[in-house]
Design an enzyme around this catalytic site. Sequence first.
Site: not given
Lengths: 390, 237
Positions: A80-82
């Site tokens: 989960g990340t950007t």
Amino acid sequence: MALQDVCGFLETLDDISPCTYLPNEMGYMWRTPFEFDRDSAFHFLFPPQQCSRKNRAPTLFSSTFSSLSPHQQPFQLSHGTTTLGFIFQDGVIAAADTRASCKGLICCPISQKIMPIHSHLVVNTSGSGADCMLWERILTREMRLYQLRHRKRLSINGAAKLLSTMLHPFKGTNVCVAATLCGWDGEETQDTLQSCMEIADVKEAVEQDSNVSAISDVSAQGGVKMASINEQDEISKDTQALNPTVSNQNTKNVLSTFGGRSGPRVCYVCSDGLQLKGEIISVGSGSPYAYAVLDDGWRWGMTVDEAVALAREAVFRATHWDAYSGNNVDLFHITAHGWRRRDREDLKEEYYREREREKKKIKEREKERQKREGDELVEGEGDIYSVHCG
Amino acid sequence: MISARAYGDNGKMKEYHYTGPVEHKFSPYAFNGGTVLAVAGEDFALVASDTRLSEGYSIHSRDSPKCYKLTDTTVIGCSGFHGDCLTLTKIIEARLKMYKHSNNKSMTSGAIAAMLSTILYGKRFFPYYVYNIIGGLDEEGRGAVYSFDPVGSYQRDTYKAGGSASAMLQPLLDNQIGFKNMENVEQLPLTLEKAVQLVKDVFISAAERDVYTGDALKICIITKEGIREEIVPLRKD
């Protein structure tokens, strides 16, 4: 490999293993302290034997194995990340959030997802934290070895290909690495700097053209020609015989192939084997939101400040909407001179600043409205037939 | 275990009846509980753990601490599956000895952390079910804490809680040591006495709310003089 399977050729001692589960695992485990010294360099380049056992013809014992591996892990790895990376006329911007989450819990609010590999290349990592950390180290080692052996730096596309090849044996396992390589190709010579500026002019001209990516693909093929000329250039520099005609040829060739060998690049490599080249790449659970902001504001001719502001805004919007992204923004700017890291910015501050801006806007709108009403009132008095709509 | 079939179509629970033999797959892992905590200060480091060893509804032992001394300046705390903790510490100790014999010096905390990361990733496809936290002094004598995930991802922190009560303790540490989400607060550096008191308070709270944490607390205090241990009793229920 197929012949090996047909002949039933057993590769290592491992294959003649007993059928019971525990002793085999023990055998593998107790070897580990010493395994490292014997073939430490290649230890991670292949998955362990039990994964390849699935390909063998099923026997009474191997069916037990395939049902037991891969094992049900009682824990989750971080995901989960950007992260995002884009190129523009003055280099490459790589930005990422700093939240490492693990199935609902934030393992680390200050993780570093952008790691420099060498002076002109940084990699944005997303996926499983341990996999990214280790594969980034392996890639750094291999690129350094390439540089020492061939006396020139490996290009970004070459690095992407190398990483993709190294990850290929792990296809099908749950290794999860999605890396965006952002960097500046080419040697740091005056010629290449000049040629880059010329590229920029040409790129400006074709900015409206929707086939820009097609052109850069063509340039990738033309890049091979460029490579030989650049090498010649380097050798001539080394022997202190600067041939002006060679450097002219250099710039001429660069003009004919947009991008050529040097310039800003972003490349995406995934553990599935996917490799993408482009101008804007964003990865992670927050990437749709980041893409929306980037597509809106990106132009090739942006200034550095505009690009930095755009990247920060994109990550901020993504963290606002995506639960798995948040905390801070890390930003790296890569030019022909190398990478430079911007200060890590806490998005909490950005959020409060945004609230202040909204409050101010509302106040202004309110003032405008009152002014308008006041004017209409004055106008309306003089005309008895006008309808006063308040 | 409540399965979907226990509820009928109208939402009411079905009557219990024997559904037939259920195959339980053998799991090589077990969860033995326990909490580990590490804090790094200017010139000290603390590694603390409770001493309860449990499995399911039973307690196997009330005197099974989870801190292991590696060198004069490094202590590791391991919680999770006890079998993997024991094997992992044996492997680390063997590698430390090998390093000492080849290089004629002890491994530094940073080097141990990097080595542990590769040991853990070496079993990426059948991991050690252990949450590790290393606490120690770095080459300059400053406190260092390295926290790991079960497959080897690690980073250096100032404080970290791991194990069964980590989700309860980490926010409290964020607030008290990291001064997060506090406005207009004077950020004083952490002294050894305050850190020890904080750790004791924090474990007492954890023992209140987490069933796998309790019995006793063992704190290893690492300073340049060496490693000192303190044992504090906790709730035994």
